[in-house]
Scaffold this motif. Structure first.
Motif, PDB file in Angstrom:
ATOM      1  N   ALA A 274       0.838  -1.208   0.000  1.00 54.00           N
ATOM      2  CA  ALA A 274       0.000   0.000   0.000  1.00 54.00           C
ATOM      3  C   ALA A 274       0.869   1.252   0.000  1.00 54.00           C
ATOM      4  CB  ALA A 274      -0.918  -0.012   1.224  1.00 54.00           C
ATOM      5  N   TRP A 275       1.987   1.177   0.707  1.00 54.88           N
ATOM      6  CA  TRP A 275       2.898   2.319   0.769  1.00 54.88           C
ATOM      7  C   TRP A 275       3.536   2.570  -0.612  1.00 54.88           C
ATOM      8  CZ3 TRP A 275       7.521   2.703   4.775  1.00 54.88           C
ATOM      9  CH2 TRP A 275       8.045   4.016   4.742  1.00 54.88           C
ATOM     10  N   GLN A 276       3.900   1.466  -1.280  1.00 54.59           N
ATOM     11  CA  GLN A 276       4.559   1.594  -2.573  1.00 54.59           C
ATOM     12  C   GLN A 276       3.608   2.120  -3.658  1.00 54.59           C
ATOM     13  OE1 GLN A 276       7.645   1.483  -3.533  1.00 54.59           O
ATOM     14  NE2 GLN A 276       7.164   1.687  -5.714  1.00 54.59           N
ATOM     15  N   TRP A 277       2.411   1.485  -3.719  1.00 55.56           N
ATOM     16  CA  TRP A 277       1.543   1.805  -4.874  1.00 55.56           C
ATOM     17  C   TRP A 277       0.334   2.657  -4.506  1.00 55.56           C
ATOM     18  CZ3 TRP A 277       3.581  -3.387  -4.711  1.00 55.56           C
ATOM     19  CH2 TRP A 277       4.628  -3.574  -5.622  1.00 55.56           C
ATOM     20  N   GLY A 278       0.001   2.689  -3.218  1.00 48.00           N
ATOM     21  CA  GLY A 278      -1.175   3.448  -2.768  1.00 48.00           C
ATOM     22  C   GLY A 278      -1.140   4.923  -3.155  1.00 48.00           C
ATOM     23  N   PRO A 279      -0.050   5.648  -2.812  1.00 43.79           N
ATOM     24  CA  PRO A 279      -0.030   7.083  -3.120  1.00 43.79           C
ATOM     25  C   PRO A 279      -0.250   7.366  -4.603  1.00 43.79           C
ATOM     26  CG  PRO A 279       1.789   6.505  -1.669  1.00 43.79           C
ATOM     27  CD  PRO A 279       1.140   5.221  -2.073  1.00 43.79           C
ATOM     28  N   GLY A 280       0.384   6.566  -5.481  1.00 41.38           N
ATOM     29  CA  GLY A 280       0.217   6.755  -6.919  1.00 41.38           C
ATOM     30  C   GLY A 280      -1.227   6.550  -7.342  1.00 41.38           C
ATOM     31  N   LEU A 281      -1.822   5.457  -6.844  1.00 45.78           N
ATOM     32  CA  LEU A 281      -3.197   5.127  -7.215  1.00 45.78           C
ATOM     33  C   LEU A 281      -4.173   6.204  -6.747  1.00 45.78           C
ATOM     34  CD1 LEU A 281      -3.290   1.281  -6.496  1.00 45.78           C
ATOM     35  CD2 LEU A 281      -3.403   2.431  -8.731  1.00 45.78           C
ATOM     36  N   LEU A 282      -3.905   6.773  -5.547  1.00 45.56           N
ATOM     37  CA  LEU A 282      -4.812   7.772  -4.986  1.00 45.56           C
ATOM     38  C   LEU A 282      -4.447   9.189  -5.421  1.00 45.56           C
ATOM     39  CD1 LEU A 282      -5.038   6.261  -1.392  1.00 45.56           C
ATOM     40  CD2 LEU A 282      -6.854   6.247  -3.107  1.00 45.56           C
ATOM     41  N   GLY A 283      -3.398   9.297  -6.221  1.00 47.92           N
ATOM     42  CA  GLY A 283      -2.982  10.610  -6.709  1.00 47.92           C
ATOM     43  C   GLY A 283      -2.362  11.504  -5.652  1.00 47.92           C
ATOM     44  N   ILE A 284      -1.743  10.880  -4.611  1.00 49.51           N
ATOM     45  CA  ILE A 284      -1.070  11.682  -3.576  1.00 49.51           C
ATOM     46  C   ILE A 284       0.352  11.987  -4.059  1.00 49.51           C
ATOM     47  CG2 ILE A 284      -0.254  11.711  -1.183  1.00 49.51           C
ATOM     48  CD1 ILE A 284      -2.526   9.658  -0.604  1.00 49.51           C
ATOM     49  N   PRO A 285       0.737  13.266  -4.097  1.00 53.84           N
ATOM     50  CA  PRO A 285       2.055  13.605  -4.626  1.00 53.84           C
ATOM     51  C   PRO A 285       3.180  13.107  -3.713  1.00 53.84           C
ATOM     52  CG  PRO A 285       0.953  15.545  -3.741  1.00 53.84           C
ATOM     53  CD  PRO A 285      -0.042  14.451  -3.715  1.00 53.84           C
ATOM     54  N   PRO A 286       4.384  12.831  -4.268  1.00 54.43           N
ATOM     55  CA  PRO A 286       5.498  12.261  -3.505  1.00 54.43           C
ATOM     56  C   PRO A 286       6.005  13.172  -2.392  1.00 54.43           C
ATOM     57  CG  PRO A 286       5.970  12.276  -5.869  1.00 54.43           C
ATOM     58  CD  PRO A 286       4.675  12.972  -5.695  1.00 54.43           C
ATOM     59  N   PHE A 287       5.769  14.486  -2.462  1.00 54.73           N
ATOM     60  CA  PHE A 287       6.249  15.321  -1.355  1.00 54.73           C
ATOM     61  C   PHE A 287       5.319  15.246  -0.143  1.00 54.73           C
ATOM     62  CE2 PHE A 287       3.234  18.767  -1.848  1.00 54.73           C
ATOM     63  CZ  PHE A 287       2.941  18.793  -3.208  1.00 54.73           C
ATOM     64  N   ILE A 288       4.127  14.611  -0.333  1.00 53.68           N
ATOM     65  CA  ILE A 288       3.258  14.334   0.824  1.00 53.68           C
ATOM     66  C   ILE A 288       3.596  12.936   1.362  1.00 53.68           C
ATOM     67  CG2 ILE A 288       0.879  14.030   1.646  1.00 53.68           C
ATOM     68  CD1 ILE A 288       1.431  16.913   0.948  1.00 53.68           C
ATOM     69  N   ILE A 289       3.396  11.915   0.535  1.00 53.18           N
ATOM     70  CA  ILE A 289       3.801  10.564   0.917  1.00 53.18           C
ATOM     71  C   ILE A 289       4.658   9.967  -0.192  1.00 53.18           C
ATOM     72  CG2 ILE A 289       3.047   8.233   1.564  1.00 53.18           C
ATOM     73  CD1 ILE A 289       0.470   9.400   2.613  1.00 53.18           C
ATOM     74  N   PRO A 290       5.970   9.957  -0.015  1.00 51.39           N
ATOM     75  CA  PRO A 290       6.827   9.319  -1.023  1.00 51.39           C
ATOM     76  C   PRO A 290       6.668   7.811  -0.953  1.00 51.39           C
ATOM     77  CG  PRO A 290       8.126  10.125   0.831  1.00 51.39           C
ATOM     78  CD  PRO A 290       6.717  10.497   1.105  1.00 51.39           C
ATOM     79  N   PRO A 291       6.619   7.122  -2.104  1.00 51.71           N
ATOM     80  CA  PRO A 291       6.473   5.662  -2.083  1.00 51.71           C
ATOM     81  C   PRO A 291       7.678   5.000  -1.415  1.00 51.71           C
ATOM     82  CG  PRO A 291       6.473   6.520  -4.343  1.00 51.71           C
ATOM     83  CD  PRO A 291       6.692   7.671  -3.436  1.00 51.71           C
ATOM     84  N   LEU A 292       7.460   3.761  -1.033  1.00 47.77           N
ATOM     85  CA  LEU A 292       8.455   2.985  -0.318  1.00 47.77           C
ATOM     86  C   LEU A 292       9.817   3.004  -1.020  1.00 47.77           C
ATOM     87  CD1 LEU A 292       9.182   0.927   1.911  1.00 47.77           C
ATOM     88  CD2 LEU A 292       8.244  -0.863   0.440  1.00 47.77           C
ATOM     89  N   SER A 293       9.807   2.810  -2.346  1.00 46.82           N
ATOM     90  CA  SER A 293      11.080   2.715  -3.069  1.00 46.82           C
ATOM     91  C   SER A 293      11.857   4.033  -2.994  1.00 46.82           C
ATOM     92  CB  SER A 293      10.817   2.345  -4.537  1.00 46.82           C
ATOM     93  OG  SER A 293       9.911   3.267  -5.107  1.00 46.82           O
TER      94      SER A 293
END
Lengths: 259, 264
Positions: B27-46
């Motif tokens: 969820a951490w890796q792909w969740g933000p992308g799917l929900l359209g949350i920008p990386p400066f709010i929640i950067p993905p796991l990688s």
């Protein structure tokens, strides 16, 4: 049994201050227990039985009168007396044998002698296989036997027993009563047993003392004339037991007072 | 509970636990992308993992983690020793307890982390103010647990020892001290996690060392991944301290029934 007096209360009165007023727990109590004798003390709750035990073991001083053990006036805890309560008071961080050695360790008995005494007692009380166990691994009856072993390990002349078996189930109690009776007989110990169980008083004792309600006084003394004091199970079946129990019930007004 | 059903609980528990971890990481890796949350709010796991590698090489992540860990250990040990010592001292003297309890209560209510700026004023941008905050914050749970333990020892146990003519010192070492160990360890567990809080607050307030410093630095740079890395490392430091307490506890309190000491 000789005529030597091992435990004696002479005109003992105990008062406590409670809520600003003085409360008399026991009044003018005289008791003399001879060498090797087992005497039971029965009476209603709150009549000061346990107070007498604390005075005998030197934990509290009486307001008036004196207690004597082995002819010496009790002025504090002393090595002649040991007590055992309804609670086993085993230390959970000590194994069975370490618990048995607790008293002798405090008294400064040499380590080899401690262990020798504890092992002998554990064997007598059929606990030898459990010497390395911790208290939580034992049944209530076994824990109480360990407590008895700890009491005997200091080799007291007088044992003060405060309802020692009232927390175990009826069958275990009978087994423990027999073990206590045999141990007392074998070791020739003198004992004062506080109990609520009339049958226990009759089957274990040479004499039963009856106390009144507060302020507690000795109102009756009954010599139990039944053989086999070291075998309470056998004593139970004796035809005279019922007569003694009835007399005790009568003296305690059981039936006349609401429970 | 039988051994068989006990081991099946462990098995199933571990399986569920691991699945939850996998779900969380995914969820951490792909969740933000799917929900359209920008990386400066929640950067993905990688991104966070890459940032951790970069910080390891460039920002001295190991050095700062080491500093924080050392402060946590020093603060925890000193705070625990002090808390236990005062707890035993007050526990043995009702007069001392009566006299000191209002002050202890007042200090306990005061938010300990608020002392951090004060300590930095006193001691500068060194490791000492951080250790001091940790000491202060660890002190209370340990002291209160020890005090309560000494207070609640069964008086009949004390009487038993007295009847055997035990001295005051014997009563302490043979009854009160061992009886206080289970609550002491409960206090140490709490203290081990609080020590991290104390140290981080100290580091956030001032200085250029430790994970708290990296945390503040990342914030200043708007480097969200860096903040995440610092949080993860802090959690690891706290977890290690907690685990250490548990391991020691299991050795010391080995006599307790197993289920009374459920680890975590």
């Amino acid at each position: 049994m000789s005529d030597l007096i091992r435990l004696e209360y002479r005109d003992v009165t105990m008062r406590f201050a409670q809520a600003g007023q003085s409360l008399t727990a026991v009044q003018g109590v005289n008791i003399a227990v001879r060498d090797g004798e087992v005497v039971s003390l029965i009476g209603p709750s709150g009549c000061g039985k346990s107070t007498l035990l604390n005075i005998g073991s030197g934990l509290t001083a009486p307001s008036e009168g004196q207690a004597f053990v082995d002819g010496e006036r009790v002025e504090g805890p002393n090595a002649h007396v040991a007590f055992m309560l309804q609670k086993d008071l085993l230390l959970p961080w000590r194994t069975v044998i370490e618990n048995v050695m607790f008293g002798v360790e405090i008294q400064g008995v040499a380590p080899a002698e401690r262990r020798r005494r504890a092992q002998a007692l554990l064997e007598n009380l059929k606990l030898a296989d459990f010497s390395g166990h911790y208290p939580h691994q034992l049944s209530g009856g076994m824990r109480q036997r360990v407590a008895l072993a700890r009491t005997l390990a200091v080799d007291p002349t007088v044992l003060l027993l405060d309802e020692p078996f009232s927390a175990v189930d009826a069958q275990t109690r009978m087994v423990l009563q027999r073990e206590l009776a045999q141990t007392l007989k074998r070791a020739g110990k003198t004992a004062l047993l506080i109990t609520h169980d009339l049958l226990e008083a009759v089957t274990l004792s040479d004499r039963v003392l009856v106390m009144s309600r507060r302020p507690g006084r000795i109102i009756d003394e009954i010599a139990i004339d039944i053989p086999d004091r070291d075998d309470p199970l056998k004593r139970r079946t004796h035809p005279n037991v019922a007569g003694y129990v009835n007399r005790l019930m009568d003296r305690l007004d059981i039936g006349a007072v609401p429970a | 509970m039988s051994d068989a059903s006990n081991s099946s609980v462990v098995w199933r528990g571990t399986a569920v636990s691991l699945s939850l971890l996998v779900v969380f990481l995914a969820a951490w890796q792909w969740g933000p992308g799917l929900l359209g949350i920008p990386p400066f709010i929640i950067p993905p796991l990688s991104t966070v993992a890459n940032e951790a590698v970069r910080m390891w090489h460039v920002s001295g992540l190991a050095y700062h983690t080491g500093i924080t860990a050392a402060e946590v250990i020093a603060g925890f040990i000193l705070g625990s020793l002090l808390g236990a010592f005062i707890g035993y001292l007050i526990g043995m003297s009702p007069t001392a307890e009566f006299a000191l309890s209002p002050y202890i209560l007042a200090l306990q209510i005061a938010p300990k982390v608020a002392f951090a700026p004060l300590f930095i004023l006193w001691m500068g941008f060194t490791v000492y103010p951080k250790i001091l905050v940790a000491i202060l914050i660890v002190f209370f749970p340990v002291m209160v647990n020890v005090l309560t333990a000494i207070r609640t020892v069964d008086p009949d146990l004390i009487n038993l020892a007295r009847a055997f003519k035990a001295t005051r010192a014997q009563i302490f070492w043979k009854i009160e001290f061992p009886a206080s160990l289970p609550p002491l360890f409960a206090g140490l567990r709490i203290g081990s996690t609080l020590a991290v809080v104390g140290v981080v607050v100290g580091e956030l307030v001032g200085g250029n060392m430790g994970l708290g410093y990296l945390l503040a630095f990342g914030e200043g740079q708007a480097n969200t991944a860096m903040v995440f890395v610092a949080i993860v490392m802090l959690t690891l430091v706290g977890g290690a301290a907690y685990l250490l307490v548990i391991l020691i506890e299991q050795r010391v309190l080995h006599y307790l029934p197993k289920r009374a000491m459920s680890g975590f």
